[in-house]
Design a protein around this motif. Structure first.
Motif, PDB file in Angstrom:
ATOM      1  N   ASN A 423     -42.044  -7.789 -14.742  1.00 51.85           N
ATOM      2  CA  ASN A 423     -41.318  -8.372 -15.883  1.00 51.85           C
ATOM      3  C   ASN A 423     -40.843  -7.319 -16.877  1.00 51.85           C
ATOM      4  O   ASN A 423     -40.434  -7.670 -17.985  1.00 51.85           O
ATOM      5  N   GLN A 424     -40.891  -6.046 -16.507  1.00 51.24           N
ATOM      6  CA  GLN A 424     -40.628  -4.980 -17.463  1.00 51.24           C
ATOM      7  C   GLN A 424     -39.261  -5.106 -18.129  1.00 51.24           C
ATOM      8  O   GLN A 424     -39.119  -4.871 -19.326  1.00 51.24           O
ATOM      9  N   TYR A 425     -38.228  -5.504 -17.367  1.00 52.64           N
ATOM     10  CA  TYR A 425     -36.884  -5.605 -17.922  1.00 52.64           C
ATOM     11  C   TYR A 425     -36.321  -7.027 -17.798  1.00 52.64           C
ATOM     12  O   TYR A 425     -35.110  -7.221 -17.843  1.00 52.64           O
ATOM     13  N   ALA A 426     -37.196  -8.004 -17.670  1.00 53.60           N
ATOM     14  CA  ALA A 426     -36.759  -9.392 -17.482  1.00 53.60           C
ATOM     15  C   ALA A 426     -36.997 -10.200 -18.741  1.00 53.60           C
ATOM     16  O   ALA A 426     -37.885  -9.900 -19.536  1.00 53.60           O
ATOM     17  N   SER A 427     -36.181 -11.243 -18.914  1.00 52.40           N
ATOM     18  CA  SER A 427     -36.370 -12.189 -20.012  1.00 52.40           C
ATOM     19  C   SER A 427     -36.208 -13.636 -19.552  1.00 52.40           C
ATOM     20  O   SER A 427     -36.706 -14.547 -20.190  1.00 52.40           O
ATOM     21  N   TYR A 428     -35.472 -13.856 -18.433  1.00 50.58           N
ATOM     22  CA  TYR A 428     -35.186 -15.182 -17.875  1.00 50.58           C
ATOM     23  C   TYR A 428     -34.401 -16.055 -18.862  1.00 50.58           C
ATOM     24  O   TYR A 428     -34.393 -17.280 -18.733  1.00 50.58           O
ATOM     25  N   ALA A 483     -27.619 -11.709 -14.188  1.00 52.04           N
ATOM     26  CA  ALA A 483     -27.569 -10.244 -14.122  1.00 52.04           C
ATOM     27  C   ALA A 483     -28.961  -9.641 -13.996  1.00 52.04           C
ATOM     28  O   ALA A 483     -29.091  -8.480 -13.579  1.00 52.04           O
ATOM     29  N   GLU A 484     -29.981 -10.414 -14.354  1.00 51.73           N
ATOM     30  CA  GLU A 484     -31.350  -9.898 -14.275  1.00 51.73           C
ATOM     31  C   GLU A 484     -31.903  -9.926 -12.849  1.00 51.73           C
ATOM     32  O   GLU A 484     -32.876  -9.236 -12.564  1.00 51.73           O
ATOM     33  N   PHE A 485     -31.282 -10.711 -11.966  1.00 52.60           N
ATOM     34  CA  PHE A 485     -31.869 -10.909 -10.639  1.00 52.60           C
ATOM     35  C   PHE A 485     -32.042  -9.604  -9.860  1.00 52.60           C
ATOM     36  O   PHE A 485     -33.163  -9.313  -9.387  1.00 52.60           O
ATOM     37  N   PRO A 486     -31.008  -8.765  -9.699  1.00 52.27           N
ATOM     38  CA  PRO A 486     -31.233  -7.504  -8.960  1.00 52.27           C
ATOM     39  C   PRO A 486     -32.230  -6.577  -9.652  1.00 52.27           C
ATOM     40  O   PRO A 486     -32.922  -5.804  -8.982  1.00 52.27           O
ATOM     41  N   ILE A 487     -32.319  -6.664 -10.995  1.00 57.06           N
ATOM     42  CA  ILE A 487     -33.284  -5.823 -11.712  1.00 57.06           C
ATOM     43  C   ILE A 487     -34.701  -6.280 -11.405  1.00 57.06           C
ATOM     44  O   ILE A 487     -35.592  -5.463 -11.146  1.00 57.06           O
ATOM     45  N   VAL A 488     -34.919  -7.598 -11.424  1.00 55.87           N
ATOM     46  CA  VAL A 488     -36.253  -8.128 -11.116  1.00 55.87           C
ATOM     47  C   VAL A 488     -36.631  -7.795  -9.680  1.00 55.87           C
ATOM     48  O   VAL A 488     -37.781  -7.423  -9.394  1.00 55.87           O
ATOM     49  N   VAL A 489     -35.681  -7.901  -8.755  1.00 57.61           N
ATOM     50  CA  VAL A 489     -35.962  -7.559  -7.361  1.00 57.61           C
ATOM     51  C   VAL A 489     -36.329  -6.084  -7.232  1.00 57.61           C
ATOM     52  O   VAL A 489     -37.268  -5.724  -6.515  1.00 57.61           O
ATOM     53  N   HIS A 490     -35.610  -5.224  -7.939  1.00 59.97           N
ATOM     54  CA  HIS A 490     -35.912  -3.787  -7.886  1.00 59.97           C
ATOM     55  C   HIS A 490     -37.311  -3.503  -8.413  1.00 59.97           C
ATOM     56  O   HIS A 490     -38.082  -2.739  -7.797  1.00 59.97           O
ATOM     57  N   GLU A 491     -37.674  -4.108  -9.562  1.00 65.50           N
ATOM     58  CA  GLU A 491     -39.003  -3.874 -10.131  1.00 65.50           C
ATOM     59  C   GLU A 491     -40.091  -4.453  -9.243  1.00 65.50           C
ATOM     60  O   GLU A 491     -41.176  -3.879  -9.126  1.00 65.50           O
ATOM     61  N   ALA A 492     -39.794  -5.580  -8.596  1.00 62.47           N
ATOM     62  CA  ALA A 492     -40.774  -6.178  -7.697  1.00 62.47           C
ATOM     63  C   ALA A 492     -41.029  -5.280  -6.489  1.00 62.47           C
ATOM     64  O   ALA A 492     -42.180  -5.055  -6.087  1.00 62.47           O
ATOM     65  N   VAL A 493     -39.965  -4.741  -5.907  1.00 57.42           N
ATOM     66  CA  VAL A 493     -40.113  -3.848  -4.755  1.00 57.42           C
ATOM     67  C   VAL A 493     -40.837  -2.566  -5.168  1.00 57.42           C
ATOM     68  O   VAL A 493     -41.699  -2.056  -4.443  1.00 57.42           O
ATOM     69  N   SER A 494     -40.489  -2.025  -6.332  1.00 56.89           N
ATOM     70  CA  SER A 494     -41.153  -0.805  -6.811  1.00 56.89           C
ATOM     71  C   SER A 494     -42.644  -1.032  -6.987  1.00 56.89           C
ATOM     72  O   SER A 494     -43.458  -0.178  -6.636  1.00 56.89           O
ATOM     73  N   TRP A 495     -43.002  -2.181  -7.570  1.00 54.68           N
ATOM     74  CA  TRP A 495     -44.426  -2.462  -7.796  1.00 54.68           C
ATOM     75  C   TRP A 495     -45.157  -2.704  -6.480  1.00 54.68           C
ATOM     76  O   TRP A 495     -46.252  -2.177  -6.267  1.00 54.68           O
TER      77      TRP A 495
END
Length: 656
Positions: A423-428, A483-495
């Motif tokens: 959730n580092q860069y997410a707000s939903y 616009a948050e969807f690819p960011i959340v996916v990236h952070e999820a994969v990184s984690w």
């Protein structure tokens, strides 16, 4: 000496009244009567005596006048000046944040003394002179307020508590500690709060309400000079590894800074830069040899040692491989590819709930090259719970999205996010989620996104591997269009892929980090390996555990440095994870006092901070504040003694 009430003078009318009584007193003469026949003449003489006569020197008169004068003086409420012995309850707030470990005077080439040691002396001096007889409560600052003693009357135990104060290098609970001090003195009339600090204070201290007097006692130390490693990292490039360090200073003069780069304890390179007053500089180390752990170190000595070192860990060279099991989800597939990972898609035929194997009937083979992450879009096929597939799923990070279970309508309410790397860069914000899966949470799961009381995204660790689940189908929401969807996916994969490595990264000291704990681990501990933690000989810290075993969420030690989280199984096999505990950057800003801190030095009846500061200075000069000592009780007792003496004279039976 002073007078509290001049209205007591009205009782002074008793003095002329006493004098009038003596002036009007009948005078009897000693008369020798030779015969009882002359009694009639004597009686006539007595009846003819005069009421007004000259006052005579009589002891009884003087005693009555003295008693009346003492009572008049007592009614005027006189008072004297006496040393203040303090309030009945004194709450001491000790600033134990990381900046208190800074030394004063080292800029002149002297070793200097820690501000924490200076503060301890100030507190002990206050206990000796200003809080002699009161109950003592001592508060320190950690990640939460630290109550060391409460309403302690034993001075020896209070002094021991003061000696036990240690600096906390993480994010200290400044205003939270003040709020606790305010709560502890609420509804009290004979209490005070005394704050001992270096003035470097985060937050809004003037927003905390107090109902009792508050004093702010500043540690008088010279302006600090600090060289700090603000950032440090190592990255892979076309020409090999490159390390980058950002160094800054807080002094008022230009300073040359030398930074040494170490790899696995060996000195590799040294770079230097000239820093402007309060400025920063970026140093680059090229063609860095391969190492597991890198350390950057400021060579020059300064007043604050907690931020003189920083650590970095080698990046993984291989590209993450993701196995995507899906019946077709273009948005998810493209978002996974944008992370830079190699995505291998396994298309599942049929609809949700069908048990067909890919490629027709028969057993599905496990990939020959095991993936770094398995992503299951929709209901997991039955073959993933069988034989080799089951083993693969147990030892690989897994991310599930949606499923075919019963659902709960949540009506598109706004999600609530918890602190988590995903959730580092997410707000939903603006994301519509109409329904969630009605699923019982597994033991490893903790909600990181919730809608109302229902979890929407859960995360945790199972069998030492990270797990992530989205409890909603992407096709039933507009989240893929956000616009948050690819960011959340990236952070999820990184984690998910990063947690399986051999390092935990850099975190603030005292913070909590999620650690992949093996299912067969029976013991775990933190061991200091380098940096300030090793210099201060921080002892081993046992990992947090409960009845189910070792917790996946662990708290980093509170002292900066390089640590290893060691975990062992029953066979004695050990797994290690490196982690850096760094000092809170705020504590390195030497010489930046909070102007709002002085505003809390006001009493409950509205006296301003300036008056409180003036009283504090006067107290320092006179070794303790002065208070009004009423003399009314003493004078009343003296008057009573005089009246008793008068009664003794009267009992003689003769007017003297």
């Amino acid at each position: 000496m002073g007078i509290g009430s001049w209205l007591g003078l009205w009782f002074g009318l008793s003095i002329p009244a006493i004098l009038a009584m003596y002036l009007l007193k009948r005078k009897f003469l000693d008369t020798t009567v030779p015969s009882h026949l002359l009694w009639q003449r004597v009686i006539k003489n007595l009846e003819a005596n005069r009421p007004w006569q000259k006052l005579q020197n009589r002891l009884l008169l003087w005693l009555q006048l003295l008693a009346a004068a003492l009572l008049v003086f007592a009614l005027m409420k006189p008072y004297g000046s006496a040393a203040d012995i303090g309030k009945a309850h004194v709450v001491l707030v000790a600033d134990t944040s990381g900046s208190m470990s800074a030394r004063s005077g080292s800029a002149q080439g002297q070793p200097g003394e820690e501000k924490l040691a200076m503060m301890k002396r100030m507190i002990k001096d206050y206990l000796e002179h200003e809080a002699k007889d009161g109950e003592i409560t001592l508060l320190g600052m950690n990640a939460e307020p630290n109550l060391l003693i409460s309403r302690e009357k034993d001075r020896s135990r209070a002094l021991q508590a003061v000696d036990s104060l240690e600096p906390y290098f993480g994010r200290a609970a400044y205003d939270e500690t003040l709020s606790l001090a305010s709560a502890l003195t609420r509804d009290e009339t004979d209490a005070e709060v005394v704050v001992f600090t270096d003035g470097q204070w985060r937050g809004e201290p003037d927003s905390v309400p107090f109902g009792v007097p508050v004093k702010v006692m500043n540690v008088e130390a010279e302006a600090g000079f600090n060289l700090a490693l603000r950032q440090f990292g190592v990255k892979n490039g076309a020409e090999g590894k490159t390390a980058v360090a950002v160094v800054g200073q807080s002094g008022g003069a230009a300073k040359e800074a030398n930074v040494n780069l170490y790899g696995d304890g060996k000195l590799l390179q040294t770079e230097n830069a000239m820093l402007a007053p309060g400025g920063t500089a970026t140093l680059t180390f090229r063609e860095v040899p391969e190492a597991e752990v890198y350390r950057a170190e400021v060579e020059e000595a300064d007043d604050y040692a907690a931020d003189n070192e920083a650590y970095a860990f080698s990046e993984r060279n291989e590209t993450a491989r993701i196995l995507l099991l899906t019946r077709g989800n273009l948005f998810l597939e493209k978002a996974l590819q944008l992370t830079g990972a190699e995505v291998v898609k396994m298309t599942l035929p049929g609809k949700e709930g069908e048990e067909s194997a890919p490629g027709g009937a028969g057993r599905t083979a496990v990939p020959g090259n095991p993936p770094d992450l398995v992503v299951i879009d929709g209901t997991a096929p039955s073959f993933t719970a069988q034989d080799d597939w089951k083993k693969l799923m147990e030892r690989t990070p897994v991310w599930t999205v949606g499923g075919g279970e019963s659902k709960i309508d949540v009506g598109g309410a706004q999600p609530k996010l918890e602190s988590h790397p995903v959730n580092q860069y997410a707000s939903y914000n603006g994301v519509y989620i109409g329904s969630l899966l009605n699923r019982k949470l597994p033991d490893w799961a903790s909600p990181i996104v919730s809608i109302g009381t229902h979890p929407a995204v859960i995360a945790g660790t199972e069998n030492g591997q990270p797990r992530l689940s989205f409890l909603f189908d992407l096709q039933d929401t507009d989240f893929p269009l956000s616009a948050e969807f690819p960011i959340v996916v990236h952070e999820a994969v990184s984690w998910l892929t990063g947690s399986g490595g051999q390092n935990l990264g850099r975190h603030t000291a005292g913070s909590r980090v999620e650690i992949p704990v093996a299912a067969d681990a029976v013991s775990a501990r933190w061991v200091a390996k380098d940096g300030l933690a090793k210099t201060l000989q921080v002892p081993e810290i046992q990992a947090d555990a409960n009845e189910k075993g070792i917790n996946a969420l662990q708290q980093l030690p509170p002292v900066p440095g390089l640590y290893v989280f060691e975990q062992r199984n029953r066979e004695g096999q050990m797994t290690e994870y490196y982690a850096e505990a760094s000092a809170d950057p705020f504590e390195g800003k030497q010489g930046t006092p909070n102007a709002k801190l002085a505003a809390i030095g006001q009493t409950a009846d509205g006296k301003d901070a300036a008056a409180g500061k003036a009283a504090e200075v006067a107290a320092d000069n006179s070794r303790g504040e002065r208070r009004q000592a009423p003399l009314m009780t003493l004078l009343a007792c003296l008057a009573l003694l005089v009246i008793l003496a008068e009664w003794g004279v009267y009992q003689r039976g003769r007017s003297i």
